[in-house]
Design an enzyme around this catalytic site. Structure first.
Site, PDB file in Angstrom:
ATOM      1  N   HIS A   1      -9.653   2.434   0.633  1.00 57.50           N
ATOM      2  CA  HIS A   1      -9.710   1.237   1.486  1.00 57.50           C
ATOM      3  C   HIS A   1     -10.852   1.319   2.503  1.00 57.50           C
ATOM      4  CE1 HIS A   1      -8.164  -2.369   3.355  1.00 57.50           C
ATOM      5  NE2 HIS A   1      -7.055  -2.334   2.634  1.00 57.50           N
TER       6      HIS A   1
ATOM      7  N   GLU B   1     -12.171  -2.671  -3.314  1.00 58.21           N
ATOM      8  CA  GLU B   1     -11.081  -1.754  -3.646  1.00 58.21           C
ATOM      9  C   GLU B   1     -10.809  -1.794  -5.146  1.00 58.21           C
ATOM     10  OE1 GLU B   1      -7.680  -2.447  -0.811  1.00 58.21           O
ATOM     11  OE2 GLU B   1      -9.075  -3.976  -0.093  1.00 58.21           O
TER      12      GLU B   1
ATOM     13  N   GLN C   1     -10.169  -5.473  -5.613  1.00 56.93           N
ATOM     14  CA  GLN C   1      -9.838  -6.338  -4.495  1.00 56.93           C
ATOM     15  C   GLN C   1     -11.080  -6.520  -3.628  1.00 56.93           C
ATOM     16  OE1 GLN C   1      -6.646  -7.387  -4.379  1.00 56.93           O
ATOM     17  NE2 GLN C   1      -6.448  -8.408  -2.391  1.00 56.93           N
TER      18      GLN C   1
ATOM     19  N   HIS D   1       0.803  -1.226   0.000  1.00 61.18           N
ATOM     20  CA  HIS D   1       0.000   0.000   0.000  1.00 61.18           C
ATOM     21  C   HIS D   1       0.837   1.278   0.000  1.00 61.18           C
ATOM     22  CE1 HIS D   1      -3.519  -2.320   0.060  1.00 61.18           C
ATOM     23  NE2 HIS D   1      -3.739  -2.414   1.357  1.00 61.18           N
TER      24      HIS D   1
END
Length: 339
Positions: A172, A302, A275, A103
């Protein structure tokens, strides 16, 4: 309508909370990390419900290691061995996930102060990432635009850099359509026929079809139905934590709903991947309103480029060329399921 007020202090600098509001949604966003702190929408009983996880104080956000609600980058997800080669030059990144970079590194966009300004009924948050910061090349400027359009929260990312650089930005936010408790009864649909599977170190490589596997969400399925199946990939991830290769035909790429609250979430994006993560690393954090966030108490959609794409030729490129403009858009729409 947009309002601004002080949320707290960090390193003697003020952190602000911006509130975007219309007749359907109320969204709170922090100048720290571009964090989506709250999203209020009405449930089937007409009551306002906050459907995302977050914290009540700056101190709790500083301690957070699960990236609740934050803008993620310069490159989201995991980069294998915290390195990549671009234009014949090897770049070494910050290692913050064993031997990998996760990240954006130890101090990614989730930790940055953003400067805010209003543009009509939109909020623009801007920050910079400097050359060699966390190992990435080039001075990069990122602007994130948040706006409400009826029942939709629209997020647009724009970036430019003075060197070629990889870039893969996401948000997120952890959703809980009941406001609290387990997400295992939430029903999910994902319009994808393949995923990018991961190895034991959670590094994406290659492709895998989802048909006849626990990863097939082409029909609405409760999250909990197959999450604990005797499946090697599920065991590696501790639940769902993989990138879906979106069909993305212009319709919603993902949907979720709760029969308990009646709230439905739809996702639209310009991205090729998403994601799906089921909060496997939540570990009893004390969140907003005194609620406890245990494992699988929130899920993430995500939207993103493919993980580890800078090291995988089979994945679409995430390289932003010097002077070009990066653009990505995602919309989260909130509605009620039909009775």
């Amino acid at each position: 309508m947009i309002t601004k007020k002080e949320f707290g202090l960090l390193d003697c600098k003020k952190v602000y909370v911006y509130t975007l509001k219309n007749e359907y949604l109320t969204v709170e966003i922090l100048s720290l990390g571009g964090i989506i702190k709250s999203i209020f929408t009405r449930d089937k009983f007409g009551e306002k419900k906050d459907v995302v996880l977050g914290f009540d104080s700056i101190e709790d956000y500083i301690k957070d290691d699960c990236y609740l609600g934050a803008v993620i980058g310069r490159v989201c997800n995991r980069t294998e061995d915290a390195k990549f080669t671009l234009n014949g030059i090897e770049y070494i990144l910050s290692k913050n996930d064993k031997e990998n970079s996760l990240h954006g590194g130890a101090f990614g966009f989730n930790t940055k102060f953003f400067d805010g300004k209003f543009e009509g009924e939109s909020l623009l948050l801007t920050t910079k990432s400097f050359d060699a910061e966390e190992g990435y090349p080039g001075n990069l400027t990122l602007t994130v635009k948040y706006s409400l359009h009826g029942k939709k929260l629209k997020i647009e990312y724009n970036a430019k850099c003075d060197k070629d650089t990889p870039i893969n930005i996401t948000n997120h936010t952890y959703f809980n359509l009941d406001g609290s408790g387990s997400i295992l009864d939430t029903k999910v649909f994902i319009d994808a026929d393949k995923i990018t599977p991961v190895n034991k170190n959670l590094i994406a490589k290659g492709f895998m079809g989802v048909k006849d596997t626990p990863f097939d969400f082409n029909d609405f399925t409760t999250i909990g139905k197959r999450i604990d199946n005797d499946d090697e990939l599920l065991k590696i991830c501790g639940g769902y934590d993989v990138n879906y290769v979106l069909n993305n035909k212009g319709n919603a790429v993902a949907k979720a709903y709760s029969e308990k609250s009646g709230i439905k979430l739809l996702v639209y994006t310009t991205e090729k991947g998403m994601q799906f993560y089921t909060g496997n690393f939540l570990k009893g954090q004390k969140g907003k309103y005194g609620k406890i966030y245990n494992k699988r108490f929130g899920f993430c959609f995500e939207t993103q480029g493919f993980p580890n794409a800078i090291n995988r030729e089979e994945y679409p490129s995430i390289v932003l060329k010097k002077g070009d403009e990066y653009y990505s858009m995602t919309e989260y729409e909130f509605d009620l399921i039909e009775k």
